[in-house]
Design a protein around this motif. Structure first.
Motif, short mmCIF file in Angstrom:
data_model
loop_
_atom_site.label_atom_id
_atom_site.label_comp_id
_atom_site.label_asym_id
_atom_site.label_seq_id
_atom_site.Cartn_x
_atom_site.Cartn_y
_atom_site.Cartn_z
N ILE A 89 -1.07 1.62 -6.47
CA ILE A 89 -2.22 0.74 -6.33
C ILE A 89 -3.44 1.31 -7.08
O ILE A 89 -4.22 0.58 -7.68
CB ILE A 89 -2.58 0.52 -4.84
CG1 ILE A 89 -1.38 -0.05 -4.07
CG2 ILE A 89 -3.79 -0.41 -4.70
CD1 ILE A 89 -0.86 -1.37 -4.58
N GLY A 90 -3.58 2.63 -7.05
CA GLY A 90 -4.70 3.28 -7.71
C GLY A 90 -4.73 3.13 -9.22
O GLY A 90 -5.75 3.39 -9.87
N ARG A 97 0.83 -1.21 0.00
CA ARG A 97 0.00 0.00 0.00
C ARG A 97 0.86 1.25 0.00
O ARG A 97 0.49 2.27 -0.57
CB ARG A 97 -0.95 -0.03 1.20
CG ARG A 97 -2.07 -1.04 1.03
CD ARG A 97 -3.00 -1.10 2.22
NE ARG A 97 -2.42 -1.86 3.32
CZ ARG A 97 -2.16 -1.37 4.53
NH1 ARG A 97 -2.39 -0.09 4.80
NH2 ARG A 97 -1.66 -2.13 5.47
N GLU A 98 2.02 1.18 0.61
CA GLU A 98 2.89 2.35 0.70
C GLU A 98 3.70 2.57 -0.57
O GLU A 98 3.82 3.71 -1.06
CB GLU A 98 3.84 2.20 1.89
CG GLU A 98 4.75 3.40 2.09
CD GLU A 98 5.70 3.23 3.26
OE1 GLU A 98 6.50 4.15 3.50
OE2 GLU A 98 5.66 2.16 3.93
N HIS A 99 4.26 1.50 -1.13
CA HIS A 99 5.19 1.65 -2.25
C HIS A 99 4.63 1.20 -3.59
O HIS A 99 5.32 1.29 -4.61
CB HIS A 99 6.48 0.86 -1.95
CG HIS A 99 7.21 1.37 -0.74
ND1 HIS A 99 7.85 2.59 -0.70
CD2 HIS A 99 7.37 0.83 0.50
CE1 HIS A 99 8.38 2.77 0.48
NE2 HIS A 99 8.10 1.73 1.24
N GLY A 100 3.40 0.71 -3.63
CA GLY A 100 2.80 0.32 -4.89
C GLY A 100 3.36 -1.00 -5.41
O GLY A 100 3.74 -1.88 -4.64
N LEU A 101 3.44 -1.12 -6.75
CA LEU A 101 3.92 -2.34 -7.39
C LEU A 101 5.39 -2.19 -7.72
O LEU A 101 5.80 -1.18 -8.30
CB LEU A 101 3.12 -2.63 -8.66
CG LEU A 101 1.71 -3.19 -8.44
CD1 LEU A 101 0.74 -2.08 -8.06
CD2 LEU A 101 1.20 -3.90 -9.68
N VAL A 138 8.37 -5.49 -0.88
CA VAL A 138 8.82 -4.32 -1.63
C VAL A 138 10.13 -4.67 -2.33
O VAL A 138 11.08 -5.13 -1.69
CB VAL A 138 9.04 -3.10 -0.71
CG1 VAL A 138 9.54 -1.91 -1.52
CG2 VAL A 138 7.75 -2.74 0.02
N SER A 139 10.17 -4.46 -3.63
CA SER A 139 11.39 -4.70 -4.40
C SER A 139 12.02 -3.36 -4.77
O SER A 139 11.68 -2.32 -4.22
CB SER A 139 11.06 -5.55 -5.62
OG SER A 139 12.23 -6.08 -6.19
#
Length: 260
Positions: free
Chosen positions: A230-231, A185-189, A222-223
């Protein structure tokens, strides 16, 4: 002197734990305690340190490695882990096709399972950077496959670099099925390799709709390279092994979350 020696041994022990996790895909607290000849609590403390450093993710009774700029699992390894879960996710993701006529299918084993679950009874154009995806669909009578050119990465058998992204930028795609090495949720994909990140980001830019398909262990990981928020996703497809409360937290950021 004793403290320095203890610190060194802790560092050596933690390096060995990471090495073992990366070699086997997961480690177990009890087995590590035996192999390293230390107490289970010592192992648990090591795992906490390694998780804080972003190298491992702890599970009940053990841990597994986080993929990073320095470490990435191969496609062959991914094809042996969480396979029933990945098949369920792949089939559920394919059901989201709707009236899409053009589809991007990402590299990776779960997207490959999405591709294999796509319907064969109607015309469909599939764009992919993945050689295994292209191979699995090449003989399907109603499927037209466009394989993106570029440098082939040995571990994933997928094309990358400017040839790939330039070709992809020329398309408007109805639906993109995207994978990732981590989703938070914090760093996305995120994904370990900048070249792979560029392809994924361009696929999302080229697509009207984007579906992420991935197993529960991807969540919170997290990579190195961030390629989407996410949005940017319309839908997330995962399994019931992701807790409902956590799925709800992701849904608050925009996408529908489907657990199968």
């Amino acid at each position: 002197m004793t403290t320095a020696k203890a610190a060194r041994s802790a560092e050596e022990r933690q390096r060995e734990i990471v090495r073992m996790a990366r070699a086997t895909g997961a480690v177990d607290v009890t087995a590590l305690a035996t192999d390293l000849n230390v107490a289970k609590e010592t192992v648990r403390r090591d795992l906490r340190v390694l998780e804080d450093h972003g190298l491992l993710r702890r599970t009940h009774g053990g841990a597994y490695p986080v993929e990073s700029a320095g470490f990435e699992t191969t496609l062959a390894f991914r094809a042996t882990s969480h396979v029933p879960e990945k098949r369920r996710i792949g089939a559920a993701a394919a059901e989201l096709l709707g009236d899409a006529e053009t589809v991007f299918v990402d590299e990776g084993f779960t997207p490959q399972l999405v591709a294999e679950a796509l319907p064969r009874d109607r015309p469909l154009t599939v764009v992919t950077a993945s050689l295994p995806v292209a191979g699995s669909l090449a003989e399907a009578e109603n499927v037209s496959v466009l394989l993106l050119g570029g440098r082939v990465r040995s571990g994933t058998l997928a094309t990358v670099d400017h040839w790939t992204t330039k070709m992809l930028a020329g398309f408007v795609i109805d639906l993109a099925f995207i994978g990732a090495n981590g989703i938070s949720r914090e760093h996305g994909l995120t994904t370990p390799d900048p070249a792979v990140s560029d392809v994924k980001a361009q696929a999302i830019r080229s697509a009207r709709r984007t579906v992420f398909a991935g197993v529960h262990t991807k969540f919170g990981a997290v990579s190195f390279c961030r390629f989407a928020d996410i949005g940017a996703l319309e839908t997330i497809v995962t399994s019931t092994l992701l807790p409902a409360a956590e799925a709800h937290r992701y849904s608050l950021l925009g996408p529908q979350v489907i657990r199968v």
